[in-house]
Write an enzyme that holds these catalytic residues in place. Structure first.
Site, PDB file in Angstrom:
ATOM      1  N   HIS A 304     -29.990  51.016  44.992  1.00 22.24           N
ATOM      2  CA  HIS A 304     -30.606  50.667  46.069  1.00 22.24           C
ATOM      3  C   HIS A 304     -31.414  51.771  46.770  1.00 22.24           C
ATOM      4  O   HIS A 304     -32.572  51.001  47.416  1.00 22.24           O
ATOM      5  CB  HIS A 304     -29.328  50.060  46.925  1.00 22.24           C
ATOM      6  CG  HIS A 304     -28.788  48.792  46.501  1.00 22.24           C
ATOM      7  ND1 HIS A 304     -27.612  48.704  46.597  1.00 22.24           N
ATOM      8  CD2 HIS A 304     -29.270  47.930  45.717  1.00 22.24           C
ATOM      9  CE1 HIS A 304     -27.301  47.571  46.346  1.00 22.24           C
ATOM     10  NE2 HIS A 304     -28.163  46.896  45.511  1.00 22.24           N
ATOM     11  N   GLU A 545     -49.370  20.791  36.974  1.00 26.57           N
ATOM     12  CA  GLU A 545     -48.662  21.878  35.935  1.00 26.57           C
ATOM     13  C   GLU A 545     -48.131  21.241  34.788  1.00 26.57           C
ATOM     14  O   GLU A 545     -47.585  21.906  33.576  1.00 26.57           O
ATOM     15  CB  GLU A 545     -47.332  22.681  36.737  1.00 26.57           C
ATOM     16  CG  GLU A 545     -46.576  21.576  37.508  1.00 26.57           C
ATOM     17  CD  GLU A 545     -45.651  22.382  38.529  1.00 26.57           C
ATOM     18  OE1 GLU A 545     -45.277  23.291  38.292  1.00 26.57           O
ATOM     19  OE2 GLU A 545     -44.982  21.406  39.411  1.00 26.57           O
ATOM     20  N   ASP A 569     -46.338  27.441  34.855  1.00 32.22           N
ATOM     21  CA  ASP A 569     -45.833  26.315  34.136  1.00 32.22           C
ATOM     22  C   ASP A 569     -46.920  25.691  33.165  1.00 32.22           C
ATOM     23  O   ASP A 569     -46.653  24.928  32.005  1.00 32.22           O
ATOM     24  CB  ASP A 569     -45.027  25.258  35.036  1.00 32.22           C
ATOM     25  CG  ASP A 569     -43.685  25.812  35.444  1.00 32.22           C
ATOM     26  OD1 ASP A 569     -43.040  26.769  34.644  1.00 32.22           O
ATOM     27  OD2 ASP A 569     -43.186  25.412  36.460  1.00 32.22           O
TER      28      ASP A 569
END
Length: 658
Positions: A304, A545, A569
């Site tokens: 982190h 798309e 897409d």
């Protein structure tokens, strides 16, 4: 009930994905377990879930028992099959400059041969170079009392321990409620808070207290035991969670002792933070704008600490181990986050070399920053709108700082996914209104709910589909669920009062889908009018798309106010190649003639009809493709905020060349 699936979560169930999975599991009353290789653990314990070490592409089984078992399994399976579930905003929208690039996963015990006489080498965790005064941060170790409790002291000690845990959780809750945390940092703090609340950690400590140990000693032992379990797993993401457990344990111990940790508030501008270990909780609250670099004994590229450093463009070298002690008395430090090199008290020549590299990087950033306020135009004076793709209100500041000319894609599904229940109309209206106000008078294009079996949404039950990318998703689902869709449309109509809202429909493949939506919009407007609720109209457009949308683009252009081409897409559908399948990755190329032809056909249809044609796929930010898109007739490009200034520069240079 139970159901098996292959995990598609990016990099598996490490900290934040596990936290989100647990949060989703806790939304159901049923008892839920996750099973891998015959081992079952509670899906409502993030620690146990992470220790199960579920990796991407592994097979698991979700098992549920209770009144809402069907809903629980559907939602959790949907999450596990979502490839983007493991990504955070800082990873999905990493800054384009060197300092912000995402480092490749590295081992916690990376080789660290000395770089030179006064140099060390650790894990290159956040790219960029820095040189500055050393700020040593070595808080004293915490030790337990080392005495055994009397029998009559145990109950009181358990109460004291529970109060300390509650205090740490409350402190983290207050941090999560602040606006100062970025979306990525908020996810990190939420993961730490989940560890602090997990019975695996607190239960282990209480067990030790019942055995006669004082609370501080019990907490240290429990944290060490669970951290050792994480360290033993053959997975670099889970190894990094050992540091998180120690960080949470330290905070609970400090609360028990009534102490505050050593503050980072006094760090000077441009200083290099030196520490054996820095808890993500401490770093997230530090004055990050003043920190020039981070050098740490613990941590790796997936910790982190590294994630926070990367999200703020702070160079970082981690994982030095005991060799960090060589920097305790350093006056000045130079570090290279690209190679992992750390130089203690550099000589004049080295200092000058690093200073020149820092200056060059700053010049590059400054050169791009000059385009923040530029309104890019073509040689004929036509304005090209360069907008931002965002998914939450937390991303507004980054988009504004980059110079976004509005929002070309606001992904509303993230608003739905972050709540355990479907968001109300009021909540949605407030969110969309805040977005419109922030960017007014620029347009904000809001994509209506685009979810399917690959994205988990509590409150919507999706069918079991072999290929959810070709299934009941986007506008198809919305039209079948007007109870959900109309709530969103009403909220958008209300928000349109506050700015330039435009609405875009995803996964359109038939003219009827647009016409049905218009009927619902009119119904919603009539309802609001009757109720006396302020509202305004909005432009309705479609996201191009699907191959079907391309082939009927001329007819669609007569029905809508704009097109926005979603190249991600569109490419996979045109090429019939799953963009998440590495074996066909080479086919997922937007520059393939078939895909470029589809984009050009769409652009021509839009231009002929006199409507705006934009692009919101990743290709919109590519400098090598922008000239071709503009020649096709596109007048709006929407992208990650990190790409905006470079795109503006490209368009400006293109116009100058013309």
């Amino acid at each position: 009930m139970e159901r098996s699936t292959i995990v598609r979560v990016h990099e598996g169930l490490h900290a934040r994905p596990a936290t989100r999975f647990v949060k989703l599991a806790k939304a159901f009353e049923s008892d839920v377990e996750l099973v891998k290789d015959g081992k079952a653990v509670s899906a409502k314990s993030s620690v146990k879930l992470m220790l199960l070490a579920v990796k991407e592409n592994q097979e698991v089984t979700v098992r549920a028992n209770g009144a809402d078992a069907i809903e629980a399994i559907e939602a959790l399976i949907g999450y596990l099959e979502n490839p983007k579930a493991g990504l955070d905003d800082d990873e999905a929208h990493a800054p384009a400059n060197d300092a912000g690039k995402k480092a490749a996963p590295a081992s916690q015990s990376a080789p660290a041969a000395p770089a030179e006489a006064n140099g060390l080498r650790g894990v290159a965790a956040s790219e960029g170079v820095a040189v500055g005064p050393a700020f040593a941060h070595f808080p004293p170790d915490i030790a337990g009392q080392g005495r055994m409790l009397q029998a009559d002291e145990i109950a009181g000690e358990i109460d004291r321990f529970r109060a300390a845990v509650a205090a740490v959780q409350a402190r983290m809750d207050r941090a999560l409620a602040q606006d100062s945390l970025s979306a990525g940092e908020r996810g990190i703090v939420a993961a730490l808070r989940d560890i602090a609340a997990d019975d695996s950690l607190t239960g282990e400590a209480e067990k030790a207290i019942k055995g006669g140990n004082d609370a501080v000693s019990a907490m240290i032992t429990a944290a060490s035991t669970i951290a050792a379990d994480f360290s033993a797993v053959d997975d670099h993401y889970l190894n990094a969670r050992a540091d998180d457990v120690h960080a949470v344990g330290r905070q609970i111990c400090l609360a028990l002792l009534g102490q505050d940790d050593v503050s980072l508030e006094n760090i000077s501008q441009g200083a290099i933070l030196i520490a054996d270990d820095i808890g993500a909780w401490d770093l997230a609250r530090a004055p990050l704008k003043r920190i020039g670099g981070v050098v740490c004994g613990h941590g790796g590229a997936t910790s982190h600490i590294a994630i926070i450093a990367r999200s703020h463009g702070i160079p970082a070298v981690l994982g030095l181990g005991d060799r960090i002690n060589a920097l305790r008395t350093a006056q000045e430090v130079a570090l290279d986050g690209n190679t992992g090199q750390v130089i203690i008290d550099p000589d004049a020549a080295t200092r000058a070399d690093f200073a020149s590299r820092v200056e060059a990087a700053a010049k590059e950033r400054a050169g791009l920053a000059a385009f923040k306020t530029v309104t890019p135009k073509l040689a004929d004076g036509k304005v090209i709108e360069v907008a931002a793709n965002i998914g939450s209100l937390e991303e507004i500041e980054a988009a504004q700082e980059a110079g976004a000319m509005g929002v070309g894609l606001f992904r509303t599904e993230l608003l739905f996914m972050r709540h355990m229940h479907l968001p109300s109309e009021d909540m949605q209206a407030e969110t969309y209104a805040a977005l419109a106000k922030a960017f007014a008078p620029y347009p904000v294009i809001v994509r209506t709910l685009d979810i399917g079996g690959d994205k988990p949404i509590a409150g919507i039950e999706f069918p079991d589909e072999e290929n959810p990318f070709l299934g009941w998703r986007g506008i198809r689902m919305c039209l079948d669920r007007p109870d959900i869709f109309k709530r969103q449309l009403r909220a958008l109509l209300r928000a349109a009062v506050h700015g330039n809202i435009k609405v875009m429909l995803p996964m359109v493949s038939d003219l009827g889908e647009v016409r049905q939506t218009r009927v619902l919009v009119d119904e919603c407007a009539a309802e609001l009018q009757a109720e006396g609720v302020p509202h305004a109209t909005f432009d309705l457009g479609v996201m191009i798309e699907t191959p079907a949308a391309v082939l009927i683009a001329r007819a669609l252009a007569k029905e809508v106010a704009f097109f926005s081409i979603g190249t991600n897409d569109l490419t996979q559908y045109i090429m019939a190649a799953d963009r998440l399948n590495p074996t066909v990755a080479k086919l997922n190329d937007v520059t393939n003639p078939a895909v470029m032809s589809a984009i050009e056909l769409t652009a021509r249809a839009g231009v002929a009809a006199g409507i705006m044609v934009g692009m919101c796929g990743e290709a919109a930010g590519r400098p090598d493709l922008i000239p071709a898109f503009l020649e096709m007739g596109l007048t709006e490009l929407s992208m990650s905020p990190a790409s905006i200034q470079r795109a503006k520069k490209t368009i400006t240079a293109m116009a100058a060349g013309e």
